[in-house]
Design a protein around this motif. Structure first.
Motif, PDB file in Angstrom:
ATOM      1  N   SER A 148      -3.234  -9.569  -2.605  1.00  0.00           N
ATOM      2  CA  SER A 148      -4.641  -9.950  -2.634  1.00  0.00           C
ATOM      3  C   SER A 148      -5.103 -10.338  -1.240  1.00  0.00           C
ATOM      4  N   ASP A 208      -2.113  -1.516  -3.515  1.00  0.00           N
ATOM      5  CA  ASP A 208      -1.430  -1.360  -4.794  1.00  0.00           C
ATOM      6  C   ASP A 208      -0.906  -2.695  -5.290  1.00  0.00           C
ATOM      7  N   VAL A 247       0.851  -1.191   0.000  1.00  0.00           N
ATOM      8  CA  VAL A 247       0.000   0.000   0.000  1.00  0.00           C
ATOM      9  C   VAL A 247       0.883   1.237   0.000  1.00  0.00           C
ATOM     10  N   THR A 260      -7.747   0.339  -1.444  1.00  0.00           N
ATOM     11  CA  THR A 260      -7.387  -0.665  -2.436  1.00  0.00           C
ATOM     12  C   THR A 260      -5.877  -0.827  -2.427  1.00  0.00           C
ATOM     13  N   ALA A 300      -6.681  -2.380   4.517  1.00  0.00           N
ATOM     14  CA  ALA A 300      -6.461  -3.119   3.270  1.00  0.00           C
ATOM     15  C   ALA A 300      -7.160  -4.478   3.330  1.00  0.00           C
ATOM     16  N   ARG A 304     -19.073  -8.066   0.525  1.00  0.00           N
ATOM     17  CA  ARG A 304     -17.823  -7.958   1.257  1.00  0.00           C
ATOM     18  C   ARG A 304     -18.101  -7.778   2.752  1.00  0.00           C
ATOM     19  N   GLN A 316     -10.618  -4.011   2.622  1.00  0.00           N
ATOM     20  CA  GLN A 316     -10.766  -3.425   1.289  1.00  0.00           C
ATOM     21  C   GLN A 316     -11.339  -2.002   1.342  1.00  0.00           C
ATOM     22  N   ALA A 325     -11.465  -8.464  -3.559  1.00  0.00           N
ATOM     23  CA  ALA A 325     -11.331  -7.280  -4.410  1.00  0.00           C
ATOM     24  C   ALA A 325     -12.485  -7.142  -5.394  1.00  0.00           C
TER      25      ALA A 325
END
Lengths: 261, 347
Positions: free
Chosen positions: A60, A57, A12, A55, A49, A76, A52, A69
């Motif tokens: 997953s 960088d 991130v 987002t 992160a 979610r 979510q 994602a």
């Protein structure tokens, strides 16, 4: 709903500054997982992160194999819940109204809440120990009561994994214990629980697994006894610490004595 | 709890009663019954067919009500409802009690276009130029604000607010310059009237122009109440609870701006309704948008219809602009609210 939360290679950047450099994390259902580390290590960012809310960088996040994602916000929220650190509530809602809002992801757009939802709210209030506050305005609550109400809202949301950012930092010792017991309870039911904790002794008592972050990387991860060592305390926090076993709880006890030599 | 249906019926009844009374009062007083007869006139054949013959209203009164008063009162009610609802939504999305429909540049954009059209004489020469130009100006201003805010920091309500303030200042300067340099003194008065909200010349055409977009917009905003409740608590927590906050922000602000634009393009700038009405309603019934939005719509409609009645009657024969009356009532009400709030919440 028992689900494993898995993060792989989370990177991130915030405003151009790299915060996290490829973090891996495995949160098993039925376990309380504490995130520790000095201020600025990236704990809150990692939590966001995972949920979510930012987002990443790179990397997953999956919930038992389902990548988060690509999911809509509602789906979610059924898999991952997130309690932010800031608990300021300045609106004049009743406690029950606030907890009922946690059902959002389970409601259908054109239909009001049904008996199942009302039931879930009632159970969440009881479980968090705030049933007697149901008709109070959240504005009139103490910090500890408010935190329990917001956790009750998470319970009403009933996600597979609970992510909590410093859930006990602003609370007195009685509320700290109440919140941490609740987290242990949730894990006992098979949920995955991740909490950022600053108090290392509370982390040692409450968590099954501790992950220590340092400058955006996982420095150590394992049982409290594996992670809370004098060497890591010196390296990561820059403090000289003595670690023994708390005679009352049998868990590691950290006494920070001064700056590391 | 009072049943939901009863509340909705009560609010609708309150609005209807206000329309009947407001349209019956004026220099020539008529009865609310006459207004009701005028409203029911289109249904007369159907009512006759089922044996409910209506009495005939006094023709002079009926025509006065039908052609002059009713469009004005309905326009006021529609505009009040739209501004109050838009204000409530904007206060929730921005999480700022000072947000109001003008904040995204809607009113200034409309005002700037309208003033330019008036002082250049275009508005007087071309029949529909003023409302259409004002609407385009409002939309352009909103597009600029949303566009700039989107480029600089996507997703930040605070940025949107700051960009709106900057654009409002710029457009205010253009308006001031246009008025100061207007070639015709009569145009200056016309522009000033418009800037203070003026329903004097309201016609059925004005009402028909905005009734569909405003009602559709209000219906759409009423679908966002759950999301708004979560977002006033905390935008981040709302997102974690499953709300698509970006969508709600764009759709909510977009529709609020659209209905505001539709209204100000025919009425001119009317201040304080969008700010004060949601505040007042929130203070009485609480912050739950499932109640706050419908009640604000009704109270907004009643408030502006009565304010316009005051504008027509209070200082007769001197006629005040509607926007002046709303500000004269709204400002002290807001002050009282602020003082009561700071007394109630020691912070």
């Amino acid at each position: 709903m028992t689900r494993t939360l898995t993060a792989r290679g989370i990177a991130v950047r915030l405003g151009g500054t790299p915060i996290l450099h490829g973090v891996d994390l495995d949160v098993e259902p039925g376990r309380v997982h504490a995130l520790i580390g000095p201020n600025g290590a990236g704990k809150s960012t990692l939590l966001r992160a995972l949920a979510q809310l930012i987002t990443p960088d790179g990397g997953s996040v999956t919930s038992s194999g389902t990548p988060l994602a690509g999911l809509g916000a509602r789906r979610r929220a059924q898999l991952v819940g997130f309690l932010p650190q800031d608990t300021g509530v300045d609106q004049d809602f009743t406690v029950r109204d606030v907890v009922a809002m946690g059902r959002y992801a389970h409601l259908q757009r054109w239909r009001g809440p049904g008996p199942l939802d009302a039931d879930a709210v009632t159970r969440a209030l009881a479980r968090a120990g705030v049933a007697d506050l149901a008709h109070r305005s959240v504005r009139t609550l103490s910090g500890g009561q408010r935190q329990l109400v917001l956790i009750a809202k998470q319970l009403a949301q009933a996600p597979g994994a609970y992510l909590l950012d410093e859930p006990v930092s602003a609370l007195d010792v009685a509320y700290q214990l109440q919140v941490l017991n609740l987290l242990r309870d949730l894990a006992g039911d098979g949920s995955a629980v991740v909490a950022v904790l600053h108090d290392l002794n509370l982390a040692a008592r409450c968590a099954d697994t501790i992950t220590m972050l340092h400058a955006g990387r996982v420095r150590a991860s394992g049982s409290p006894a594996q992670v809370l060592t004098p060497d890591l305390m010196a390296e990561v926090y820059g403090v000289r610490a003595v670690i023994d076993t708390d005679p009352a709880t049998g868990t590691p006890r950290v006494s920070a004595l001064g700056p590391a030599a | 709890m009072v049943p939901r249906g009863a509340v909705v019926a009560g609010l609708a009844g309150l609005v209807l009663l206000t329309v009947l009374v407001a349209a019956s009062l004026g220099p020539v007083a008529t009865s609310p019954g006459t207004v009701l007869l005028v409203l029911l006139e289109p249904a007369r054949p159907a009512l006759d067919a089922i044996g409910l013959g209506l009495p005939v209203a006094e023709p002079a009164h009926a025509s006065l009500v039908a052609s002059i008063r009713l469009p004005r009162v309905l326009l006021a009610a529609l505009t009040g409802a739209a501004l109050a609802c838009a204000g409530a939504v904007m206060q929730a999305v921005f999480r700022n009690p000072l947000a109001e429909p003008g904040i995204t540049g809607v009113s200034s954009g409309a005002a700037c276009a309208a003033v330019l059209l008036i002082v250049t004489g275009v508005a007087q020469a071309t029949p529909w130029a003023l409302p259409i130009g004002a609407f385009a100006g409002a939309l352009a201003a909103v597009a600029v604000v949303q566009g700039v805010a989107g480029i600089t920091r996507p997703g930040s309500a605070g940025t949107l607010l700051l960009v709106g303030i900057a654009l409002n200042a710029l457009l205010g300067a253009v308006i001031a310059a246009a008025i100061a340099n207007a070639p015709d003194a009569e145009d200056v008065q016309r522009a000033t009237f418009w800037l203070n909200g003026d329903l004097t010349a309201a016609t059925w055409a004005d009402v028909l122009l905005i009734v569909v977009p405003v009602l559709l917009g209000l219906a759409a905003l009423l679908c966002l109440t759950r999301e708004l409740n979560l977002m006033v608590l905390s935008e981040e927590a709302a997102a974690a609870t499953g709300v698509n906050t970006t969508m709600v922000r764009h759709v909510g602000l977009g529709i609020a701006a659209l209905i505001t634009a539709a209204c100000v393009s025919v009425t001119g700038v009317i201040s304080f309704v969008g700010l004060v009405v949601p505040h007042l309603v929130r203070l009485v019934i609480g912050p739950d948008h499932r109640r706050l939005l419908p009640v604000s719509i009704a109270v907004g409609a009643v408030f502006l219809a009565l304010a316009d009645l005051g504008a027509r009657l209070l200082f007769s024969p001197v006629v005040l602009q509607t926007g002046v009356v709303t500000a004269v009532i709204g400002a002290p009400v807001l002050l009282a609210l602020v003082m009561r709030r700071s007394a109630a919440v020691p912070r």
